[in-house]
Design a protein around this motif. Structure first.
Motif, mmCIF file in Angstrom:
data_model
loop_
_atom_site.group_PDB
_atom_site.id
_atom_site.type_symbol
_atom_site.label_atom_id
_atom_site.label_comp_id
_atom_site.label_asym_id
_atom_site.label_seq_id
_atom_site.Cartn_x
_atom_site.Cartn_y
_atom_site.Cartn_z
ATOM 1 N N GLY A 1 36.057 54.042 20.988
ATOM 2 C CA GLY A 1 36.456 53.989 22.346
ATOM 3 C C GLY A 1 36.221 53.179 23.032
ATOM 4 O O GLY A 1 35.460 51.848 22.735
ATOM 5 N N VAL A 2 36.443 53.156 24.362
ATOM 6 C CA VAL A 2 35.883 52.070 25.285
ATOM 7 C C VAL A 2 34.992 52.440 26.458
ATOM 8 O O VAL A 2 35.316 53.607 27.235
ATOM 9 N N ASN A 3 33.847 51.926 26.287
ATOM 10 C CA ASN A 3 32.874 52.528 27.355
ATOM 11 C C ASN A 3 33.321 51.830 28.708
ATOM 12 O O ASN A 3 33.167 52.641 29.911
ATOM 13 N N HIS A 4 33.724 50.710 28.911
ATOM 14 C CA HIS A 4 34.110 50.049 30.079
ATOM 15 C C HIS A 4 34.811 48.670 29.944
ATOM 16 O O HIS A 4 34.858 48.167 28.877
ATOM 17 N N VAL A 5 35.335 48.490 30.924
ATOM 18 C CA VAL A 5 36.342 47.156 30.981
ATOM 19 C C VAL A 5 35.469 46.245 32.145
ATOM 20 O O VAL A 5 35.320 46.868 33.269
ATOM 21 N N ALA A 6 35.409 45.026 31.936
ATOM 22 C CA ALA A 6 34.852 44.277 33.245
ATOM 23 C C ALA A 6 36.286 43.347 33.548
ATOM 24 O O ALA A 6 36.440 42.465 32.844
ATOM 25 N N LEU A 7 36.232 43.420 34.894
ATOM 26 C CA LEU A 7 37.124 42.461 35.447
ATOM 27 C C LEU A 7 36.437 41.469 36.338
ATOM 28 O O LEU A 7 35.692 41.715 37.170
ATOM 29 N N GLU A 8 36.798 40.135 36.311
ATOM 30 C CA GLU A 8 36.312 39.183 37.399
ATOM 31 C C GLU A 8 37.173 39.065 38.370
ATOM 32 O O GLU A 8 38.508 38.923 38.205
ATOM 33 N N VAL A 9 36.604 39.101 39.581
ATOM 34 C CA VAL A 9 37.306 39.113 40.744
ATOM 35 C C VAL A 9 36.744 37.929 41.892
ATOM 36 O O VAL A 9 35.785 37.606 41.502
ATOM 37 N N GLY A 10 37.473 37.507 42.849
ATOM 38 C CA GLY A 10 36.905 36.348 43.440
ATOM 39 C C GLY A 10 36.096 36.838 44.541
ATOM 40 O O GLY A 10 35.301 36.253 45.298
ATOM 41 N N ASP A 11 36.231 38.264 45.069
ATOM 42 C CA ASP A 11 35.580 38.734 46.272
ATOM 43 C C ASP A 11 35.369 40.235 45.936
ATOM 44 O O ASP A 11 36.559 40.871 45.961
ATOM 45 N N LEU A 12 34.064 40.668 45.887
ATOM 46 C CA LEU A 12 33.914 41.943 45.459
ATOM 47 C C LEU A 12 34.250 43.024 46.666
ATOM 48 O O LEU A 12 34.812 44.058 46.128
ATOM 49 N N GLU A 13 34.127 42.753 47.758
ATOM 50 C CA GLU A 13 34.467 43.621 48.727
ATOM 51 C C GLU A 13 36.047 43.721 48.668
ATOM 52 O O GLU A 13 36.528 45.005 49.074
ATOM 53 N N ALA A 14 36.664 42.665 48.602
ATOM 54 C CA ALA A 14 38.029 42.704 48.850
ATOM 55 C C ALA A 14 38.629 43.368 47.690
ATOM 56 O O ALA A 14 39.969 44.125 47.523
ATOM 57 N N ALA A 15 38.104 43.270 46.366
ATOM 58 C CA ALA A 15 38.389 43.892 45.209
ATOM 59 C C ALA A 15 38.265 45.412 45.177
ATOM 60 O O ALA A 15 39.030 46.213 44.891
ATOM 61 N N ALA B 1 34.708 31.627 38.993
ATOM 62 C CA ALA B 1 36.002 31.272 38.187
ATOM 63 C C ALA B 1 37.269 32.046 38.772
ATOM 64 O O ALA B 1 38.432 31.547 38.927
ATOM 65 N N ALA B 2 36.974 33.405 39.076
ATOM 66 C CA ALA B 2 38.116 34.258 39.432
ATOM 67 C C ALA B 2 38.703 33.748 41.046
ATOM 68 O O ALA B 2 39.775 34.102 41.351
ATOM 69 N N ALA B 3 37.728 33.271 41.601
ATOM 70 C CA ALA B 3 38.169 32.942 43.151
ATOM 71 C C ALA B 3 38.851 31.764 43.126
ATOM 72 O O ALA B 3 39.686 31.406 44.093
ATOM 73 N N ALA B 4 38.776 30.770 42.078
ATOM 74 C CA ALA B 4 39.328 29.451 41.837
ATOM 75 C C ALA B 4 40.871 29.698 41.159
ATOM 76 O O ALA B 4 41.647 28.868 41.188
ATOM 77 N N ARG B 5 41.121 30.852 40.547
ATOM 78 C CA ARG B 5 42.447 30.875 40.013
ATOM 79 C C ARG B 5 43.834 30.768 41.033
ATOM 80 O O ARG B 5 43.497 31.205 42.029
ATOM 81 N N PRO B 6 44.458 29.873 40.301
ATOM 82 C CA PRO B 6 45.886 29.740 41.386
ATOM 83 C C PRO B 6 46.597 30.956 41.593
ATOM 84 O O PRO B 6 46.513 31.875 40.754
ATOM 85 N N ALA B 7 47.102 30.730 42.349
ATOM 86 C CA ALA B 7 47.989 32.052 43.045
ATOM 87 C C ALA B 7 49.106 32.569 41.996
ATOM 88 O O ALA B 7 49.385 33.726 41.962
ATOM 89 N N TRP C 1 43.241 38.644 41.702
ATOM 90 C CA TRP C 1 42.689 37.477 41.044
ATOM 91 C C TRP C 1 43.254 37.402 39.746
ATOM 92 O O TRP C 1 42.639 36.764 38.761
ATOM 93 N N GLY C 2 44.542 37.887 39.283
ATOM 94 C CA GLY C 2 45.357 37.728 38.334
ATOM 95 C C GLY C 2 44.867 38.487 37.114
ATOM 96 O O GLY C 2 45.414 38.347 35.787
ATOM 97 N N ASN C 3 44.111 39.675 37.340
ATOM 98 C CA ASN C 3 44.103 40.617 36.321
ATOM 99 C C ASN C 3 45.142 41.514 36.046
ATOM 100 O O ASN C 3 45.645 42.161 37.022
ATOM 101 N N ARG C 4 45.721 41.564 34.804
ATOM 102 C CA ARG C 4 46.855 42.143 34.591
ATOM 103 C C ARG C 4 46.521 43.642 34.314
ATOM 104 O O ARG C 4 45.932 43.909 33.212
ATOM 105 N N VAL C 5 46.960 44.617 34.945
ATOM 106 C CA VAL C 5 46.621 46.003 34.930
ATOM 107 C C VAL C 5 48.090 46.620 34.524
ATOM 108 O O VAL C 5 49.147 46.659 35.018
#
Length: 157
Positions: A15-29, A65-71, A112-116
């Motif tokens: 199974g999967v216990n968790h997935v970790a995503l990098e985001v550029g701004d935690l509050e915005a995420a 790194a997530a904050a610096a990803r291009p749009a 931040w470009g994470n594909r869901v």
């Protein structure tokens, strides 16, 4: 590799216990994911938040790194979330400004470009144990097709 022999001593994936995503701004995420999904915040650290999913969680980690990803960033990979109402998730993702990915699946990009990819519990083999569902105040059902898929593997729901 198909099914390993009974003498195989390697650990089995279970199974999967968790997935970790990098985001550029935690509050915005937290605001973005909170606009789409209902969840309980399991906990927080300085640059991390943990979204509870019963016996699993989604970790959001603020990184430069997530904050610096291009749009126009488009990852090759994705991860899947299971929900109780896929069509409502799509409506809310669009309203939250998610970048929707064309195709037969419900895929979107967060800011931040994470594909869901979003799938509905009733339609997939993924199963929450009865005690986990009870702890989450859920009473979920499977479609006949999903039940057949599980039964073919000897996993009747």
């Amino acid at each position: 590799m198909d099914n390993p022999p009974d003498t195989d001593t390697r650990p089995r994936l279970i199974g999967v216990n968790h997935v970790a995503l990098e985001v550029g701004d935690l509050e915005a995420a937290l605001a973005f994911y909170g606009a789409i999904f209902a969840f309980t915040l399991r906990g927080r650290a300085e640059k991390m938040a943990f979204l509870d999913m019963g016996d699993q969680f989604l970790a959001l980690a603020e990184t430069p790194a997530a904050a610096a990803r291009p749009a126009d960033y488009l990852p090759d990979g994705h991860f899947g979330l299971v929900v109780d109402d896929r069509s409502r998730a799509k409506t809310l993702a669009v309203a939250a400004g998610a970048r929707m990915i064309e195709g037969s699946f419900l895929d979107f990009l967060d800011p931040w470009g994470n594909r869901v990819e979003v799938v509905e519990y009733a339609d997939v083999q993924f199963t929450k144990a009865a005690e986990v569902q009870a702890g989450m105040d859920l009473a979920l059902r499977k479609t006949d097709a999903a039940r057949r898929q599980l039964a073919e593997k000897g996993m009747s729901p």
